[in-house]
Write a protein that holds these residues in place. Structure first.
Motif, PDB file in Angstrom:
ATOM      1  N   ALA A  96     -55.902 -26.739   6.247  1.00 38.26           N
ATOM      2  CA  ALA A  96     -56.122 -25.295   6.156  1.00 38.26           C
ATOM      3  C   ALA A  96     -57.409 -24.903   6.871  1.00 38.26           C
ATOM      4  O   ALA A  96     -57.469 -23.870   7.555  1.00 38.26           O
ATOM      5  N   GLN A  97     -58.442 -25.712   6.722  1.00 42.25           N
ATOM      6  CA  GLN A  97     -59.701 -25.447   7.420  1.00 42.25           C
ATOM      7  C   GLN A  97     -59.500 -25.502   8.930  1.00 42.25           C
ATOM      8  O   GLN A  97     -60.075 -24.703   9.672  1.00 42.25           O
ATOM      9  N   ALA A  99     -56.667 -24.876  10.526  1.00 42.56           N
ATOM     10  CA  ALA A  99     -55.921 -23.689  10.919  1.00 42.56           C
ATOM     11  C   ALA A  99     -56.833 -22.463  10.984  1.00 42.56           C
ATOM     12  O   ALA A  99     -56.732 -21.635  11.905  1.00 42.56           O
ATOM     13  N   GLN A 100     -57.710 -22.352  10.012  1.00 39.96           N
ATOM     14  CA  GLN A 100     -58.648 -21.229   9.988  1.00 39.96           C
ATOM     15  C   GLN A 100     -59.590 -21.285  11.182  1.00 39.96           C
ATOM     16  O   GLN A 100     -59.858 -20.263  11.836  1.00 39.96           O
ATOM     17  N   ALA A 101     -60.085 -22.501  11.487  1.00 46.82           N
ATOM     18  CA  ALA A 101     -60.980 -22.648  12.628  1.00 46.82           C
ATOM     19  C   ALA A 101     -60.249 -22.365  13.928  1.00 46.82           C
ATOM     20  O   ALA A 101     -60.812 -21.772  14.863  1.00 46.82           O
ATOM     21  N   ALA A 103     -57.719 -20.285  14.322  1.00 47.94           N
ATOM     22  CA  ALA A 103     -57.542 -18.833  14.435  1.00 47.94           C
ATOM     23  C   ALA A 103     -58.840 -18.171  14.877  1.00 47.94           C
ATOM     24  O   ALA A 103     -58.829 -17.251  15.712  1.00 47.94           O
ATOM     25  N   ALA A 104     -59.960 -18.624  14.317  1.00 52.64           N
ATOM     26  CA  ALA A 104     -61.250 -18.054  14.700  1.00 52.64           C
ATOM     27  C   ALA A 104     -61.549 -18.347  16.169  1.00 52.64           C
ATOM     28  O   ALA A 104     -62.113 -17.502  16.884  1.00 52.64           O
ATOM     29  N   SER A 156     -66.121 -25.794  15.488  1.00 53.93           N
ATOM     30  CA  SER A 156     -65.530 -25.837  14.147  1.00 53.93           C
ATOM     31  C   SER A 156     -64.142 -26.481  14.189  1.00 53.93           C
ATOM     32  O   SER A 156     -63.760 -27.237  13.282  1.00 53.93           O
TER      33      SER A 156
END
Length: 355
Positions: A96-97, A99-101, A103-104, A156
């Motif tokens: 999840a981290q 995926a979040q990174a 997207a950012a 990230s």
């Protein structure tokens, strides 16, 4: 003379003759002793030790992150290629981290692209004199800031990918998974080894040899090895390594053998016995170890010569299979008095039997 008295005299004479027959030779020539006529024979000096089968290069593997085991796709004893997944840990949070990174990072890349377009447009306006240099500098600052955000976002992403890879333990080389200490659902602590892995297809024999025999051993010597589980199938090996230190508690030194052709049944930690050939002599004069005794100035042996027992100082060499090499003092053809008899130097004696 009465007949009874005559018979009595004859009986006495027979007894005296018999006594003379058995006693007189012993008095005149001494008792009969068991002897061995010495002769040169081939001598093989060996060192026998026991040990275990080990991988040529073993390592302990573990994870660098703390997590629970999700899967154990490889069974113990399986042979795998380098990079094969050996242990998979739960990674939902790290995924999840990532995926979040990601997207950012995409958002930062889009912002940078827009900033570059705006800066290009502002450059055209500046060239036509519609905007000031300060305005162009402001757009350039936006581009540089957007590029920095892209770099940070990409960092990230790389960090999240690295953490995700740390949740998978893979084979560092081609080899065999020897042991696994965890199962699905168990918690793996960061830095704690949970897998035992042997690199390569080779097998070694590691022996614990008494330090008394260290001087007899050297790399390159041949050995015959037998597994306790398969004593009917011995195989040949070569001494390849002698440890540089002695185990102070046990008084042993580790010796490593490399099998010429490891048999298929050879398994990790299997108990084996090995006989290493330390030296061979085509011809050597040897005597039973028990036939030697301590005397004035060194070791002595008893020799039967000229009808008498004599003590002979000897210089000895190596000992093998209960026999000791005699370097000087005795010669081939000598009659050696064997141990376990009442024989002392100077006494008369005869040879009873030769071995």
């Amino acid at each position: 003379m009465p007949r009874r008295r005559l018979l009595y005299i004859v009986l006495v004479l027979v007894l005296l003759a018999a006594a003379a027959w058995f006693v007189l030779p012993r008095v005149l020539y001494g008792p009969k002793l068991e002897v061995e006529r010495l002769a040169a024979r081939p001598l093989t000096l060996t060192v026998v030790a026991s040990g275990r089968v080990a991988g040529a290069s073993e390592s302990a593997l573990g994870a660098t992150l703390t997590a629970r085991v999700r899967a154990t796709p490889v069974e113990e004893g399986a042979r795998v290629a380098a990079g094969t997944l050996l242990l998979s840990l739960e990674s939902d949070e790290v995924a999840a981290q990532l995926a979040q990174a990601g997207a950012a990072a995409e958002e930062a890349a889009a912002t940078l692209a827009e900033a570059n377009r705006q800066y290009a447009r502002q450059q055209g306006l500046f060239a036509q004199g519609f905007i000031s240099g300060a305005a162009l500098d402001a757009e350039d600052k936006k581009v540089r800031l957007a590029r920095a955000r892209v770099d940070a976002a990409n960092g990230s992403v790389a960090a999240a990918r690295a953490r995700l890879s740390q949740l998978s333990v893979r084979a560092p080389h081609d080899g065999v998974l020897l042991a696994r200490e965890v199962e699905v659902g168990d918690l793996v602590t960061a830095g704690k080894p949970v897998l035992s892995f042997a690199a390569g297809a080779g097998r070694e024999i590691r022996l614990d040899v008494d330090e008394r025999y260290l001087a007899r051993l050297a790399p390159g010597q041949r050995a015959r090895v037998a597994a306790d589980a398969r004593p009917d199938a011995p195989f040949d090996a070569r001494l390849v390594k002698i440890a540089p230190r002695v185990d102070a508690e046990r008084g042993t030194v580790e010796v490593t053998l490399a099998p010429d052709a490891p048999p298929a049944f050879l398994a990790h930690n299997m108990t084996v016995s090995a006989e290493m050939v330390a030296a061979r002599k085509a011809s050597a004069l040897t005597v039973p170890a028990g036939a030697l005794r301590d005397g004035a100035g060194g070791r002595q042996a008893l020799r039967l010569a000229g009808g008498r027992v004599e003590a002979v100082p000897v210089r000895i060499g190596v000992e093998a299979d209960g026999r000791v090499e005699v370097l000087s003092g005795l010669a081939a053809g000598d009659l050696l008095v064997l141990p376990g008899q009442d024989a002392v130097p100077g006494m008369r004696a005869r040879a009873k039997a030769e071995r």
